[in-house]
Design a protein around this motif. Sequence first.
Motif, PDB file in Angstrom:
ATOM      1  N   LYS A 129       0.832  -1.207   0.000  1.00 13.22           N
ATOM      2  CA  LYS A 129       0.000   0.000   0.000  1.00 13.22           C
ATOM      3  C   LYS A 129       0.868   1.258   0.000  1.00 13.22           C
ATOM      4  N   ILE A 130       0.475   2.219  -0.832  1.00 11.85           N
ATOM      5  CA  ILE A 130       1.177   3.503  -0.890  1.00 11.85           C
ATOM      6  C   ILE A 130       0.157   4.623  -0.703  1.00 11.85           C
ATOM      7  N   GLY A 131       0.423   5.493   0.252  1.00 12.61           N
ATOM      8  CA  GLY A 131      -0.478   6.602   0.533  1.00 12.61           C
ATOM      9  C   GLY A 131      -0.195   7.804  -0.341  1.00 12.61           C
ATOM     10  N   PHE A 132      -1.255   8.522  -0.692  1.00 13.34           N
ATOM     11  CA  PHE A 132      -1.118   9.751  -1.475  1.00 13.34           C
ATOM     12  C   PHE A 132      -2.111  10.770  -0.941  1.00 13.34           C
ATOM     13  N   SER A 133      -1.908  12.034  -1.316  1.00 12.63           N
ATOM     14  CA  SER A 133      -2.800  13.100  -0.860  1.00 12.63           C
ATOM     15  C   SER A 133      -3.465  13.843  -2.007  1.00 12.63           C
ATOM     16  N   VAL A 134      -2.757  13.983  -3.132  1.00 12.76           N
ATOM     17  CA  VAL A 134      -3.256  14.762  -4.270  1.00 12.76           C
ATOM     18  C   VAL A 134      -3.447  13.824  -5.456  1.00 12.76           C
ATOM     19  N   SER A 135      -4.699  13.540  -5.771  1.00 13.99           N
ATOM     20  CA  SER A 135      -4.964  12.625  -6.885  1.00 13.99           C
ATOM     21  C   SER A 135      -4.540  13.273  -8.197  1.00 13.99           C
ATOM     22  N   GLY A 136      -4.232  12.458  -9.156  1.00  9.49           N
ATOM     23  CA  GLY A 136      -3.807  12.969 -10.456  1.00  9.49           C
ATOM     24  C   GLY A 136      -2.310  13.106 -10.520  1.00  9.49           C
ATOM     25  N   PHE A 137      -1.783  14.211 -10.021  1.00  9.92           N
ATOM     26  CA  PHE A 137      -0.358  14.467 -10.142  1.00  9.92           C
ATOM     27  C   PHE A 137       0.483  13.458  -9.371  1.00  9.92           C
ATOM     28  N   GLU A 138       0.155  13.213  -8.103  1.00 10.25           N
ATOM     29  CA  GLU A 138       0.965  12.283  -7.304  1.00 10.25           C
ATOM     30  C   GLU A 138       0.884  10.861  -7.858  1.00 10.25           C
ATOM     31  N   GLU A 139      -0.262  10.504  -8.402  1.00  8.52           N
ATOM     32  CA  GLU A 139      -0.381   9.188  -9.025  1.00  8.52           C
ATOM     33  C   GLU A 139       0.493   9.098 -10.273  1.00  8.52           C
ATOM     34  N   ALA A 140       0.557  10.191 -11.042  1.00 10.89           N
ATOM     35  CA  ALA A 140       1.391  10.206 -12.248  1.00 10.89           C
ATOM     36  C   ALA A 140       2.867  10.091 -11.884  1.00 10.89           C
ATOM     37  N   VAL A 141       3.279  10.820 -10.858  1.00  8.45           N
ATOM     38  CA  VAL A 141       4.672  10.767 -10.401  1.00  8.45           C
ATOM     39  C   VAL A 141       4.999   9.369  -9.885  1.00  8.45           C
ATOM     40  N   LEU A 142       4.120   8.828  -9.069  1.00  8.47           N
ATOM     41  CA  LEU A 142       4.345   7.493  -8.528  1.00  8.47           C
ATOM     42  C   LEU A 142       4.401   6.466  -9.654  1.00  8.47           C
ATOM     43  N   GLY A 143       3.520   6.605 -10.652  1.00  9.53           N
ATOM     44  CA  GLY A 143       3.515   5.682 -11.771  1.00  9.53           C
ATOM     45  C   GLY A 143       4.850   5.662 -12.496  1.00  9.53           C
ATOM     46  N   ALA A 144       5.423   6.836 -12.711  1.00 10.30           N
ATOM     47  CA  ALA A 144       6.727   6.913 -13.379  1.00 10.30           C
ATOM     48  C   ALA A 144       7.819   6.280 -12.526  1.00 10.30           C
ATOM     49  N   MET A 145       7.763   6.515 -11.207  1.00 14.40           N
ATOM     50  CA  MET A 145       8.772   5.948 -10.318  1.00 14.40           C
ATOM     51  C   MET A 145       8.678   4.426 -10.281  1.00 14.40           C
ATOM     52  N   LEU A 146       7.457   3.916 -10.239  1.00 12.38           N
ATOM     53  CA  LEU A 146       7.273   2.466 -10.225  1.00 12.38           C
ATOM     54  C   LEU A 146       7.778   1.848 -11.530  1.00 12.38           C
ATOM     55  N   GLU A 147       7.517   2.525 -12.634  1.00 16.39           N
ATOM     56  CA  GLU A 147       7.962   2.010 -13.933  1.00 16.39           C
ATOM     57  C   GLU A 147       9.481   1.947 -14.018  1.00 16.39           C
ATOM     58  N   SER A 148      10.159   2.848 -13.300  1.00 15.17           N
ATOM     59  CA  SER A 148      11.619   2.807 -13.298  1.00 15.17           C
ATOM     60  C   SER A 148      12.139   1.540 -12.624  1.00 15.17           C
ATOM     61  N   ALA A 149      11.264   0.877 -11.859  1.00 16.33           N
ATOM     62  CA  ALA A 149      11.639  -0.369 -11.175  1.00 16.33           C
ATOM     63  C   ALA A 149      10.896  -1.569 -11.745  1.00 16.33           C
ATOM     64  N   GLY A 150      10.281  -1.395 -12.919  1.00 12.27           N
ATOM     65  CA  GLY A 150       9.607  -2.507 -13.574  1.00 12.27           C
ATOM     66  C   GLY A 150       8.210  -2.798 -13.075  1.00 12.27           C
ATOM     67  N   LEU A 151       7.610  -1.863 -12.329  1.00 11.45           N
ATOM     68  CA  LEU A 151       6.245  -2.034 -11.822  1.00 11.45           C
ATOM     69  C   LEU A 151       5.308  -1.034 -12.470  1.00 11.45           C
ATOM     70  N   THR A 152       4.001  -1.172 -12.187  1.00 10.72           N
ATOM     71  CA  THR A 152       3.007  -0.194 -12.613  1.00 10.72           C
ATOM     72  C   THR A 152       2.107   0.110 -11.420  1.00 10.72           C
ATOM     73  N   LEU A 153       1.217   1.060 -11.581  1.00  6.46           N
ATOM     74  CA  LEU A 153       0.282   1.392 -10.505  1.00  6.46           C
ATOM     75  C   LEU A 153      -0.617   0.207 -10.157  1.00  6.46           C
ATOM     76  N   LYS A 154      -0.803  -0.706 -11.102  1.00  4.77           N
ATOM     77  CA  LYS A 154      -1.631  -1.888 -10.841  1.00  4.77           C
ATOM     78  C   LYS A 154      -0.962  -2.849  -9.850  1.00  4.77           C
ATOM     79  N   ASP A 155       0.329  -2.664  -9.653  1.00  2.00           N
ATOM     80  CA  ASP A 155       1.065  -3.554  -8.743  1.00  2.00           C
ATOM     81  C   ASP A 155       0.988  -3.110  -7.290  1.00  2.00           C
ATOM     82  N   VAL A 156       0.366  -1.943  -7.037  1.00  2.00           N
ATOM     83  CA  VAL A 156       0.256  -1.439  -5.665  1.00  2.00           C
ATOM     84  C   VAL A 156      -1.185  -1.040  -5.376  1.00  2.00           C
ATOM     85  N   THR A 157      -1.483  -0.858  -4.106  1.00  2.00           N
ATOM     86  CA  THR A 157      -2.790  -0.362  -3.684  1.00  2.00           C
ATOM     87  C   THR A 157      -2.626   1.073  -3.216  1.00  2.00           C
ATOM     88  N   LEU A 158      -3.377   1.985  -3.831  1.00  2.00           N
ATOM     89  CA  LEU A 158      -3.297   3.392  -3.461  1.00  2.00           C
ATOM     90  C   LEU A 158      -4.304   3.715  -2.361  1.00  2.00           C
TER      91      LEU A 158
END
Length: 313
Positions: A129-158
């Motif tokens: 699980k990963i916590g966020f506060s601002v939908s949209g932008f923080e999800e986009a940033v997190l998505g890019a960071m996860l992709e740098s490690a071979g993951l996607t947003l589908k691999d975590v619970t927001l």
Amino acid sequence: MQMTTRLIAVLALCCLALPAAAQDKVRILLDWFVNPDHAALVIAKQRGLFEKQGLDVELIAPADPNAPPKLVAAGQADYALSYQPTLQMLAAEGLPLVRVGVLVAQPLNSLVALEDSPVKTIADFKGRKIGFSVSGFEEAVLGAMLESAGLTLKDVTLVNINFALTTALMSRQVDGVIGAFRNFELNDLELNKAKGRIWLVEKHGVPAYDELIILAKRETVDAARTKKLLAALAEATAWLTANPAEAWASFSKYGKDLDNDLNRLAWKDTVPLLAADPSALDRARYATFADFLVKRGLIKQAPPLDSYLREIR
């Protein structure tokens, strides 16, 4: 000779009776409550550096942190503090805003987990699980960071934690948080007898951007006044960088709630991050980040840079 002396005396008295030159009143809406990110503004006000430039500056903390850019666009204040991504998204919506200066010319945003948690790398967030506060932008940033490690947003619970980042981590409600400011959340954890593990956004798939910028209304921006404002901020930054302890002693007296352990720790981490030249502008950085926003689906099309960037020299 006697008449000349009397005339000089009369003229001198007249000069003394003249009122001092009126200060140009300036209203600046902050992005949040006063904190060390605003060091240059507060120190410039306390040391009379705005007055030296002929400005009477009022710093206003917003009731709604999302409101300042829109209020400036509506002509209800002279300047607002905001963030590069916010400006670019608002510009894409057609708001008449321009960036005229910068206070923090690098990201503060980061992904944080507890040091004693099983998460040692970004890849370890898979299934967590990963916590966020601002939908949209923080999800986009997190998505890019996860992709740098071979993951996607589908691999975590927001999980929306509504800015309670430290609390959510300490209570194990989440395994990590995105949107943690590197100069605050790690210090907040330390004060709670914990340590954080941090991943900087710009080192994990996200282009570098300006965290804290100064906005004005495009049609009415006063270049001459803005130049004076930025000159005062540059002088304040130079002084507080050279005298951080004395500057903290002054800053902490600006408001009754500023002198606390968190701000004291954050101050030390914030001062080195302040922009030495508040007028500096890296246009390529804005072009690159606009492409990132388009790719992540946050804006449909990048507006022309000249429509929302103004270099003040």
